[in-house]
Design a protein around this motif. Structure first.
Motif, PDB file in Angstrom:
ATOM      1  N   LEU A  69       8.803  53.828 -65.001  1.00  0.00           N
ATOM      2  CA  LEU A  69       9.878  53.165 -65.739  1.00  0.00           C
ATOM      3  C   LEU A  69      10.017  51.750 -65.208  1.00  0.00           C
ATOM      4  O   LEU A  69       9.955  51.534 -63.994  1.00  0.00           O
ATOM      5  CB  LEU A  69      11.184  53.947 -65.560  1.00  0.00           C
ATOM      6  CG  LEU A  69      12.446  53.416 -66.225  1.00  0.00           C
ATOM      7  CD1 LEU A  69      13.366  54.585 -66.568  1.00  0.00           C
ATOM      8  CD2 LEU A  69      13.197  52.427 -65.340  1.00  0.00           C
TER       9      LEU A  69
ATOM     10  N   THR B 224      12.009  47.684 -66.038  1.00  0.00           N
ATOM     11  CA  THR B 224      12.887  46.834 -66.834  1.00  0.00           C
ATOM     12  C   THR B 224      12.402  45.400 -66.742  1.00  0.00           C
ATOM     13  O   THR B 224      11.855  44.981 -65.725  1.00  0.00           O
ATOM     14  CB  THR B 224      14.349  46.910 -66.353  1.00  0.00           C
ATOM     15  OG1 THR B 224      14.465  46.276 -65.068  1.00  0.00           O
ATOM     16  CG2 THR B 224      14.805  48.356 -66.235  1.00  0.00           C
TER      17      THR B 224
ATOM     18  N   LEU C 269      16.485  42.692 -67.869  1.00  0.00           N
ATOM     19  CA  LEU C 269      17.480  43.574 -68.478  1.00  0.00           C
ATOM     20  C   LEU C 269      18.900  43.144 -68.124  1.00  0.00           C
ATOM     21  O   LEU C 269      19.213  42.845 -66.971  1.00  0.00           O
ATOM     22  CB  LEU C 269      17.250  45.009 -68.000  1.00  0.00           C
ATOM     23  CG  LEU C 269      18.154  46.079 -68.607  1.00  0.00           C
ATOM     24  CD1 LEU C 269      17.864  46.252 -70.093  1.00  0.00           C
ATOM     25  CD2 LEU C 269      17.978  47.405 -67.876  1.00  0.00           C
TER      26      LEU C 269
ATOM     27  N   LEU D   8      24.131  51.165 -65.924  1.00  0.00           N
ATOM     28  CA  LEU D   8      22.687  50.948 -65.854  1.00  0.00           C
ATOM     29  C   LEU D   8      21.944  52.216 -66.246  1.00  0.00           C
ATOM     30  O   LEU D   8      20.995  52.170 -67.049  1.00  0.00           O
ATOM     31  CB  LEU D   8      22.292  50.515 -64.443  1.00  0.00           C
ATOM     32  CG  LEU D   8      20.791  50.408 -64.152  1.00  0.00           C
ATOM     33  CD1 LEU D   8      20.103  49.455 -65.127  1.00  0.00           C
ATOM     34  CD2 LEU D   8      20.548  49.966 -62.712  1.00  0.00           C
ATOM     35  N   LEU D   9      22.359  53.360 -65.710  1.00  0.00           N
ATOM     36  CA  LEU D   9      21.652  54.603 -65.992  1.00  0.00           C
ATOM     37  C   LEU D   9      21.726  54.953 -67.478  1.00  0.00           C
ATOM     38  O   LEU D   9      20.733  55.381 -68.083  1.00  0.00           O
ATOM     39  CB  LEU D   9      22.242  55.731 -65.139  1.00  0.00           C
ATOM     40  CG  LEU D   9      21.305  56.874 -64.793  1.00  0.00           C
ATOM     41  CD1 LEU D   9      20.163  56.385 -63.915  1.00  0.00           C
ATOM     42  CD2 LEU D   9      22.051  57.992 -64.091  1.00  0.00           C
TER      43      LEU D   9
ATOM     44  N   THR E   8      22.007  52.898 -69.917  1.00  0.00           N
ATOM     45  CA  THR E   8      21.153  51.968 -70.656  1.00  0.00           C
ATOM     46  C   THR E   8      19.692  52.361 -70.508  1.00  0.00           C
ATOM     47  O   THR E   8      18.913  52.275 -71.470  1.00  0.00           O
ATOM     48  CB  THR E   8      21.371  50.530 -70.155  1.00  0.00           C
ATOM     49  OG1 THR E   8      22.764  50.200 -70.255  1.00  0.00           O
ATOM     50  CG2 THR E   8      20.569  49.533 -70.981  1.00  0.00           C
ATOM     51  N   LEU E   9      19.299  52.807 -69.330  1.00  0.00           N
ATOM     52  CA  LEU E   9      17.913  53.209 -69.096  1.00  0.00           C
ATOM     53  C   LEU E   9      17.510  54.389 -69.975  1.00  0.00           C
ATOM     54  O   LEU E   9      16.338  54.520 -70.338  1.00  0.00           O
ATOM     55  CB  LEU E   9      17.704  53.576 -67.625  1.00  0.00           C
ATOM     56  CG  LEU E   9      17.831  52.442 -66.609  1.00  0.00           C
ATOM     57  CD1 LEU E   9      17.632  52.974 -65.193  1.00  0.00           C
ATOM     58  CD2 LEU E   9      16.838  51.317 -66.897  1.00  0.00           C
ATOM     59  N   CYS E  10      18.485  55.255 -70.306  1.00  0.00           N
ATOM     60  CA  CYS E  10      18.130  56.411 -71.122  1.00  0.00           C
ATOM     61  C   CYS E  10      18.448  56.203 -72.600  1.00  0.00           C
ATOM     62  O   CYS E  10      18.263  57.122 -73.413  1.00  0.00           O
ATOM     63  CB  CYS E  10      18.816  57.666 -70.602  1.00  0.00           C
ATOM     64  SG  CYS E  10      20.613  57.693 -70.766  1.00  0.00           S
TER      65      CYS E  10
ATOM     66  N   SER F 177      20.773  47.801 -74.583  1.00  0.00           N
ATOM     67  CA  SER F 177      20.718  46.692 -73.635  1.00  0.00           C
ATOM     68  C   SER F 177      21.271  45.434 -74.285  1.00  0.00           C
ATOM     69  O   SER F 177      21.157  45.235 -75.498  1.00  0.00           O
ATOM     70  CB  SER F 177      19.283  46.454 -73.175  1.00  0.00           C
ATOM     71  OG  SER F 177      18.462  46.106 -74.280  1.00  0.00           O
TER      72      SER F 177
ATOM     73  N   VAL G 276      13.640  47.923 -71.676  1.00  0.00           N
ATOM     74  CA  VAL G 276      13.300  49.028 -70.785  1.00  0.00           C
ATOM     75  C   VAL G 276      11.990  49.621 -71.279  1.00  0.00           C
ATOM     76  O   VAL G 276      11.829  49.871 -72.482  1.00  0.00           O
ATOM     77  CB  VAL G 276      14.394  50.118 -70.798  1.00  0.00           C
ATOM     78  CG1 VAL G 276      13.996  51.291 -69.901  1.00  0.00           C
ATOM     79  CG2 VAL G 276      15.736  49.536 -70.377  1.00  0.00           C
TER      80      VAL G 276
ATOM     81  N   ILE H  54       9.313  52.836 -70.761  1.00  0.00           N
ATOM     82  CA  ILE H  54       9.055  54.160 -70.209  1.00  0.00           C
ATOM     83  C   ILE H  54       7.638  54.553 -70.576  1.00  0.00           C
ATOM     84  O   ILE H  54       7.290  54.625 -71.754  1.00  0.00           O
ATOM     85  CB  ILE H  54      10.066  55.189 -70.749  1.00  0.00           C
ATOM     86  CG1 ILE H  54      11.471  54.856 -70.239  1.00  0.00           C
ATOM     87  CG2 ILE H  54       9.662  56.603 -70.341  1.00  0.00           C
ATOM     88  CD1 ILE H  54      12.538  55.772 -70.726  1.00  0.00           C
TER      89      ILE H  54
ATOM     90  N   LEU I 289      15.988  61.091 -65.326  1.00  0.00           N
ATOM     91  CA  LEU I 289      17.131  60.314 -64.848  1.00  0.00           C
ATOM     92  C   LEU I 289      18.294  61.273 -64.596  1.00  0.00           C
ATOM     93  O   LEU I 289      18.640  62.068 -65.478  1.00  0.00           O
ATOM     94  CB  LEU I 289      17.555  59.270 -65.886  1.00  0.00           C
ATOM     95  CG  LEU I 289      16.502  58.259 -66.342  1.00  0.00           C
ATOM     96  CD1 LEU I 289      17.100  57.312 -67.381  1.00  0.00           C
ATOM     97  CD2 LEU I 289      15.970  57.472 -65.163  1.00  0.00           C
TER      98      LEU I 289
END
Length: 354
Positions: free
Chosen positions: A22, A24, A27, A72-73, A75-77, A82, A87, A89, A189
Motif C-alpha cells: 500500500l 500514498t 495524500l 487516515l485509516l 481514507t486508506l480503505c 481523499s 492511495v 493498493i 487495515l
C-alpha cells in the motif's frame, strides 16, 4: 493463540504481476464541509503524505488522540474520499478500483459496532468469502476450509458454533479479524484490533498479525494505542505527532530521532529510549545508594522512582541513605527511620518518609 494447521492455498491467478503493498502519493485526508451559502470547503487533517506499507510487514499507525489516525485509516480503505493525492493498493489507484476488485485486495476491521443478528461465529467469519463466491453466495468446501483456518488462526476455532451475538467484545474482535483474513486479501487495515483484549491476548494477536504478514506476504496496517507493544513487534511505524506531521521508519529510527518522545511525553510521563517504555516524570527529592544484584536492581529502581527517589552511583556523596537487599524479599533501609522490611510493598511505604 497460533495453531498448527494446513493453510488454505492462496488464489494467485488474479494477482500476478501486481506491485505489492500500500502506498500514498501526496495524500491529504480530512473532511469536505459546506457553508451556509452552499459553498464547499476542504478541512485537511493530514496532508502531503507519501507513505509506504510493504508486503510481508506489520506497519503500525501511532499518535495521540485526535491526531487524525482514524481519518487516515478510513481514507486508506475508501470510506472517506481523499482531499488530494491518491492511495495505491497493489499498484492500483484506490479511487479507480471497482468495489468487487477492491474487496478481493483489501480487508478492513474498524471499531464500529457490528450487529451480527442471528449469525453463528462461523457464518459471521464466512462473510469474508463473499468477494470470492460470485452471484450465488454459496461457500464451497474450499471456502469453508479458509473460514475454519481463519478462525483457528485468531484463536477462535472453539467459538465457531456459538451465536455471534453472545460473544464478549474481545471475542467479537477476534472473529472480525478472522472475517478479514477469510477474504484472503493483499492488504489488511485494522483500527484498534486489541482494544477489548486483555494483555496476553493483545500480545498474541499483535504477534499473530506480524507473523501472518510475513508468512502469507500480507500488507498489514494497524492503528493502535498499545505504544510499547507496537514498538517491540512492528516492522515499520507511521507516527502522527502533535503538529500532525507523519514520521515513518523502523521503530528504532523514530525512537532515536526523538519523534516518539516528542509525540507522547507529558508533564508526568516520559519515554525512555533505552528501555522503550514510559516512566513517571517526577522531581527527585533524594538520592539513594542501592546494594542489590542485577536481577533485583531494576525492580528497586522502579519502586524508588515511584516515590520520587533516584538510585545513586556507588560512592555518590549525595546519597545519605541506602537500601540493601538481604535475599528473598528482605531489605534493610539505612537512613532516617531505618528499618528492615519484607516486601516491595513495605519498602515503598517505609521510604515515603525519606
Amino acid at each position: 493463540m497460533t495453531d498448527t494447521m494446513t493453510e488454505p492455498a492462496t488464489d494467485t491467478a488474479d494477482r500476478q504481476d501486481r506491485p505489492e503493498g500500500l502506498a500514498t502519493e501526496g495524500l491529504a485526508v480530512g473532511y469536505r464541509t459546506r457553508s451556509a451559502r452552499g459553498r464547499g470547503a476542504n478541512r485537511a487533517v493530514l496532508s502531503g503524505l507519501d507513505l509506504e506499507a510493504r508486503a510481508g510487514e506489520l506497519t503500525v499507525l501511532l499518535g495521540p488522540n485526535g491526531a487524525g489516525k482514524s481519518t487516515l485509516l478510513r481514507t486508506l480503505c475508501g470510506l472517506l474520499p481523499s482531499l488530494e493525492g491518491r492511495v495505491r493498493i497493489g499498484g492500483a489507484d484506490l479511487a479507480r478500483t471497482s468495489p468487487t476488485a477492491l474487496a478481493r485486495r483489501l480487508a478492513v476491521v474498524l471499531t464500529d459496532r457490528v450487529d451480527p443478528g442471528l449469525l453463528s461465529v462461523r457464518e459471521l467469519a464466512g462473510l469474508g468469502r463473499h468477494p470470492h463466491t460470485g452471484f450465488t453466495g454459496r461457500l464451497t468446501d474450499a471456502d469453508h476450509a479458509v473460514v475454519e483456518w481463519s478462525l483457528k488462526a485468531v484463536g477462535a476455532g472453539h467459538l465457531a458454533d456459538r451465536p455471534a451475538a453472545e460473544l464478549s467484545d474481545g471475542e467479537r474482535q477476534r472473529v472480525l479479524t478472522a472475517r478479514a483474513l477469510a477474504q484472503e486479501p493483499e492488504v489488511v487495515l485494522l483500527d484498534e484490533p486489541t482494544a477489548f483484549l486483555d494483555v496476553p491476548s493483545r500480545v498474541a494477536l499483535t504477534v499473530l498479525l506480524r507473523d501472518l504478514a510475513r508468512d502469507k506476504g500480507l500488507t498489514v496496517v494497524v492503528s493502535t494505542h498499545d505504544l510499547e507493544l507496537a514498538l517491540r513487534v512492528a516492522d515499520a511505524v507511521w507516527l502522527v505527532d502533535r503538529d500532525r506531521h507523519v514520521h515513518a521508519g523502523a521503530p528504532e529510527d523514530l525512537i532515536r530521532s526523538g519523534a516518539v518522545a516528542d509525540a507522547f511525553d507529558a508533564d508526568h510521563l516520559a519515554f525512555d529510549p533505552v528501555s522503550g517504555t514510559f516512566g513517571l516524570r517526577r522531581t527527585a527529592r533524594a538520592a539513594v545508594a542501592v546494594d542489590a544484584p542485577a536481577d533485583v536492581l531494576p525492580l528497586l529502581e522502579r519502586a524508588l522512582a515511584r516515590e520520587g527517589l533516584t538510585v545513586a552511583g556507588p560512592g555518590d556523596p549525595t546519597a545519605d541513605r541506602q537500601v540493601t537487599w538481604n535475599g528473598g524479599d528482605r531489605f534493610t533501609l539505612t537512613g532516617p527511620g531505618g528499618a528492615v522490611v519484607h516486601s516491595f510493598h513495605e519498602l515503598t511505604r517505609a521510604v515515603r518518609t525519606w
